[in-house]
Write a protein that holds these residues in place. Structure first.
Motif, PDB file in Angstrom:
ATOM      1  N   LYS A 142       0.815  -1.218   0.000  1.00  0.00           N
ATOM      2  CA  LYS A 142       0.000   0.000   0.000  1.00  0.00           C
ATOM      3  C   LYS A 142       0.849   1.268   0.000  1.00  0.00           C
ATOM      4  N   THR A 143       1.827   1.338   0.873  1.00  0.00           N
ATOM      5  CA  THR A 143       2.665   2.532   0.943  1.00  0.00           C
ATOM      6  C   THR A 143       3.582   2.635  -0.272  1.00  0.00           C
ATOM      7  N   THR A 176       1.485   4.078  -2.936  1.00  0.00           N
ATOM      8  CA  THR A 176       1.228   5.489  -2.652  1.00  0.00           C
ATOM      9  C   THR A 176       2.465   6.335  -2.930  1.00  0.00           C
ATOM     10  N   THR A 205       5.897   8.530   3.054  1.00  0.00           N
ATOM     11  CA  THR A 205       6.115   7.399   3.961  1.00  0.00           C
ATOM     12  C   THR A 205       4.798   7.065   4.640  1.00  0.00           C
ATOM     13  N   SER A 206       4.755   5.943   5.301  1.00  0.00           N
ATOM     14  CA  SER A 206       3.532   5.530   5.982  1.00  0.00           C
ATOM     15  C   SER A 206       3.163   6.531   7.076  1.00  0.00           C
ATOM     16  N   THR A 231       1.296   6.056   9.605  1.00  0.00           N
ATOM     17  CA  THR A 231       0.676   5.259  10.663  1.00  0.00           C
ATOM     18  C   THR A 231       0.539   6.018  11.975  1.00  0.00           C
ATOM     19  N   HIS A 282      -2.428  11.733   2.299  1.00  0.00           N
ATOM     20  CA  HIS A 282      -2.140  10.315   2.521  1.00  0.00           C
ATOM     21  C   HIS A 282      -2.575   9.966   3.941  1.00  0.00           C
ATOM     22  N   ASP A 333      -3.621   6.915   6.864  1.00  0.00           N
ATOM     23  CA  ASP A 333      -3.555   5.534   7.321  1.00  0.00           C
ATOM     24  C   ASP A 333      -4.662   5.356   8.353  1.00  0.00           C
ATOM     25  N   TYR A 349      -5.630   2.595   9.773  1.00  0.00           N
ATOM     26  CA  TYR A 349      -5.472   1.343  10.520  1.00  0.00           C
ATOM     27  C   TYR A 349      -5.893   1.478  11.984  1.00  0.00           C
ATOM     28  N   GLU A 365      -5.043   4.355   3.150  1.00  0.00           N
ATOM     29  CA  GLU A 365      -4.674   2.973   3.440  1.00  0.00           C
ATOM     30  C   GLU A 365      -5.592   2.453   4.539  1.00  0.00           C
TER      31      GLU A 365
END
Length: 155
Positions: free
Chosen positions: A38-39, A42, A56-57, A59, A77, A79, A81, A106
């Motif tokens: 996913k990342t 992206t 970068t992620s 998170t 972007h 995340d 999660y 994501e």
């Protein structure tokens, strides 16, 4: 559209190609397990959009805005999660940025579809124990006529 991606470089290249097609107002919803790409995808999208990086992620910060280096839209972007539901997604105020940016989420499946009737849903999954991934790209809504996408997947 379903494609097989065998390397991280090809996943990045797919993102780069997608970045060339995306425009302000587009929502991309990514799903897949940890390490599905996913990342990496992206990161390629960000490069294709020509935004300030590195991508970068996000998170631990949940969402990151990458401003454009040229005339294109910014990349938002996200995340999702660690988000507990739609109320926490709503707190991010993503709909405020949606019209002006390309928004990539994501882990957004089941959480962000209500933000736009037009979106790309991209599901990634590992193929067995290999490094290969199956990537299923589904266009939802009138924005996405995918009949001419045969050349999108890099060699």
């Amino acid at each position: 559209m379903k494609v097989r991606i065998d390397t991280a470089e090809r996943m990045h290249s797919l993102g780069l190609a997608l970045g060339g097609l995306l425009r302000a107002g587009d929502l991309v919803v990514l799903s897949g397990g940890l390490g599905a790409g996913k990342t990496t995808l992206t990161r390629g999208i960000g490069e294709g959009l020509d935004v300030r990086g590195p991508v970068t992620s996000p998170t631990f910060v949940i969402a990151r805005v990458h401003p454009p280096l040229g005339d294109g839209p910014p990349l938002v972007h996200v995340d999702a999660y660690r988000l507990g539901g739609f109320a926490e997604v709503d707190d991010l105020d993503l709909d405020a940025d949606l019209a002006a940016a390309v928004t990539v989420v994501e882990w957004g499946e089941g959480l962000v579809e209500g933000l736009s009737e037009d979106r790309l849903e991209i599901r990634m999954s590992r193929i067995g124990d290999s490094e290969s991934r199956e990537v299923l790209i589904t266009g939802v809504g009138p924005r996405w006529d995918m009949s001419d996408w045969n050349g999108i997947v890099p060699d």
